[in-house]
Design an enzyme around this catalytic site. Structure first.
Site, PDB file in Angstrom:
ATOM      1  N   GLU A 335       0.881  -1.015  -0.022  1.00 44.12           N
ATOM      2  CA  GLU A 335      -0.154  -0.100  -0.036  1.00 44.12           C
ATOM      3  C   GLU A 335       0.760   1.292   0.011  1.00 44.12           C
ATOM      4  O   GLU A 335       0.437   2.249   0.634  1.00 44.12           O
ATOM      5  CB  GLU A 335      -0.951  -0.161   1.257  1.00 44.12           C
ATOM      6  CG  GLU A 335      -1.925  -1.109   1.327  1.00 44.12           C
ATOM      7  CD  GLU A 335      -2.621  -1.249   2.623  1.00 44.12           C
ATOM      8  OE1 GLU A 335      -3.790  -1.584   2.467  1.00 44.12           O
ATOM      9  OE2 GLU A 335      -2.201  -0.963   3.694  1.00 44.12           O
TER      10      GLU A 335
HETATM   11  C1  TNX Z   1      -4.375  -4.210   4.746  1.00 43.21           C
HETATM   12  S1  TNX Z   1      -2.462  -6.347   4.456  1.00 43.21           S
HETATM   13  C2  TNX Z   1      -3.134  -3.805   5.467  1.00 43.21           C
HETATM   14  C3  TNX Z   1      -2.890  -3.244   6.587  1.00 43.21           C
HETATM   15  C4  TNX Z   1      -4.196  -3.180   7.253  1.00 43.21           C
HETATM   16  C5  TNX Z   1      -5.084  -4.314   6.901  1.00 43.21           C
HETATM   17  C6  TNX Z   1      -6.313  -4.281   7.868  1.00 43.21           C
HETATM   18  C7  TNX Z   1      -1.617  -5.050   4.056  1.00 43.21           C
HETATM   19  C8  TNX Z   1      -0.119  -5.608   3.581  1.00 43.21           C
HETATM   20  N1  TNX Z   1      -1.864  -3.963   4.603  1.00 43.21           N
HETATM   21  O1  TNX Z   1      -2.169  -2.223   6.557  1.00 43.21           O
HETATM   22  O2  TNX Z   1      -3.907  -3.133   8.709  1.00 43.21           O
HETATM   23  O3  TNX Z   1      -5.207  -4.396   5.345  1.00 43.21           O
HETATM   24  O4  TNX Z   1      -7.216  -5.493   7.250  1.00 43.21           O
END
Ligand code: TNX
Length: 527
Positions: A335
């Site tokens: 992300e």
């Molecule tokens: C996605 S999964 C994220 C996290 C969040 C999560 C909540 C991932 C690699 N990144 O930063 O905490 O979703 O479900």
């Protein structure tokens, strides 16, 4: 009385056998109503399901004189015996002294390095009227034999280890769980407790998400404000906290005694607000943002064009590597919406070089496939059924190029997804994840274009935006994490919802006996 009990046992075996013939394809909503709890016979209750069981013959009675024999010559085997004794004393109420002698009756622990038929973490357990014999090629295998034995001993009171044999080995080398101590801070004793709960189900990796926008949770000597300033607070503005290096070492050692490898994660270049708030020079504009207590993602980025960023990365990873005997350093990479694609690729290249420079193996979230994964880098898949084809294809291409994958599909393995619309905690961006859904998939065939040989294993992450206490953690993790443990360990041929749900149900009282506050999911036929 004994005869009545035995007759009852036979009845139970018969009813269990009938229930196991129920089709496992029934749809989610219906199955909860269809199945009623039918206590499976003891060897069918072992969770994760072993590769092979052969019940039969007279069993071994645990009596006040029962001893645990660890043979001579290995201090490590002795330790395994001592820990097993501690675990069995509570439920059995017996003294179970640990003795050196190898021959005689009792519970025998045998390390046999020449037993080529036993895999790296495999073991054999044989229960007869004379003894229970645990044999393995490695200490880890012996430890797992002991955890299986725990499940064959009645949940309370002395009694009998039923006659029979287990010949067992794991399907996957990586059987993990993750805990996010950045969104909400969790202490080392809290994490140890979770680790103990997991290790008895043969989970062997604990991934600790140490840093995120809301908190930096590990002391770093060369950048002390990371923990001192960036470790204060968390989601909702609680007090937060951080682990000292000794805290971290203590967890690593505790994990190793339970054959669990700690996989630490420093999430970069996004998810870094806590670091950016601690050191203005890490920001492109030289200005430190405020600390963050919300739950948005994707807004922060390290400054890719500044050399000081790489000094920071190298210092942090060097200190972390020095504390970590395990082979992996997880560098996040998810992300990074605030980092342009070219910058992301440039940053991840240098971050991976920094990991290699410490002699460690990179793990990163599967977004790394959009950049250039270094040779040997492991990718952690956290996509879901609606993840776009282009993203899936990149991950399949990385697998084809030789990268191994850890599978954590968000709509199956994410322990922070709500079970259903009535779950008070958790998120739902990947949908609801009832117990059946989290179990009913096969890691070996889950991703198109990713053969089983490319799958290193599975992991159940617990993100903690909405999870603040031990009770929250247990309610969301249990029982779903046990299904992921079975997917990681048991052969594909043993994966079957009808049988699993009966097996899981029979663990309800065991979880309760350990004071684990699990969710009494409606799709499981709890007794
Ligand atoms: C996605 S999964 C994220 C996290 C969040 C999560 C909540 C991932 C690699 N990144 O930063 O905490 O979703 O479900």
């Amino acid at each position: 009385m004994r005869r009545v009990l035995r007759a009852l046992g036979v009845l139970l075996i018969l009813t269990a056998a009938v229930s196991c013939t129920e089709p496992s394809g029934a749809d989610d909503a219906k199955s909860g109503e269809l199945l009623r709890h039918a206590e499976p016979p003891p060897y069918e209750r072992i969770l994760p399901a072993p590769a092979a069981v052969r019940p039969g013959g007279a069993g071994y009675r645990l009596v006040p004189g029962t001893v645990i024999r660890t043979g001579t010559g290995s201090e490590e085997v002795r330790q395994i015996g001592e820990r097993l004794a501690e675990q069995l004393r509570g439920p059995s109420g017996l003294p179970l002294p640990v003795v050196d002698g190898g021959a005689g009756d009792g519970i025998l622990l045998r390390l046999d390095e020449s037993a080529a038929e036993l895999a790296e973490e495999g073991y054999r357990l044989e229960s007869t009227a004379a003894a229970v014999t645990l044999t393995a090629r490695t200490p880890a295998g012996l430890f797992y034999a002991g955890q299986t034995l725990r499940q064959l001993v009645p949940a309370s009171g002395a009694g009998e280890v039923p006659g029979g044999t287990v010949a067992d080995r794991p399907r996957f080398a990586y059987r993990g769980a993750m805990i996010d101590i950045a969104r909400h801070y969790f202490t080392v004793p809290q994490v140890k407790r979770y680790l103990d709960q997991l290790a008895q189900y043969k989970i062997n990796k604990l991934h600790v998400h140490l840093t995120d926008d809301q908190g930096w949770r590990l002391a770093v000597d060369s950048w002390p404000r990371l923990a001192e300033y960036g470790g204060v607070g968390g989601v909702g503005g609680g007090p937060g906290g951080h682990w000292t290096k000794d805290d971290y070492r203590e967890l690593v050692e505790y994990a190793a005694e339970r054959y669990v490898e700690v996989v630490p994660e420093i999430d970069m270049p996004g998810h870094t607000n806590a670091a950016l708030a601690s050191y203005p020079e890490l920001n492109c504009d030289g200005k430190a943002p405020d600390r963050y207590t919300g739950i948005k993602v994707g807004f922060s980025s390290l400054c890719v064009s500044k050399e000081v960023t790489y000094e920071f990365v190298e210092d942090v990873l060097r200190e972390l590597a020095a504390l970590t005997p395990g082979r992996y350093l997880h560098i996040g990479g998810d992300e990074a919406h605030a980092t342009p694609a070219a910058d992301y690729a440039a940053f991840m290249k240098r971050a991976q070089e920094a990991v290699a420079g410490q002699g460690k193996t990179v793990v990163a979230w599967h977004q790394l496939a959009a950049a250039e994964p270094a040779p040997g880098a492991v990718l952690q898949w956290w996509g879901h059924d609606k993840t776009p084809a282009a993203e899936r294809d990149r991950v399949a291409a990385a697998a084809k190029a030789g990268h191994r994958l850890i599978l954590s599909p968000a709509d199956r393995a994410y322990l922070d997804m709500k079970y259903d619309k009535d779950t008070a905690l958790g998120l739902a961006w990947a949908g609801h994840v009832p117990v059946r859904r989290s179990y009913a998939w096969d890691p070996g065939t889950h991703l198109a274009g990713v053969p089983e040989s490319a799958v290193l294993g599975v992991e159940a992450p617990l993100w903690t935006e909405t999870i603040a206490t031990r009770a929250d953690l247990e309610l969301m993790a249990f029982p779903r994490v046990l299904g992921i443990a079975e997917l990681g360990w048991s052969p594909a041929a043993k994966l079957d919802w009808a049988a699993y749900s009966q097996r899981l149900a029979s663990h309800g009282p065991r979880l309760t006996a350990q004071d684990i506050g699990y969710f009494r999911a409606p799709d499981v036929p709890w007794p």
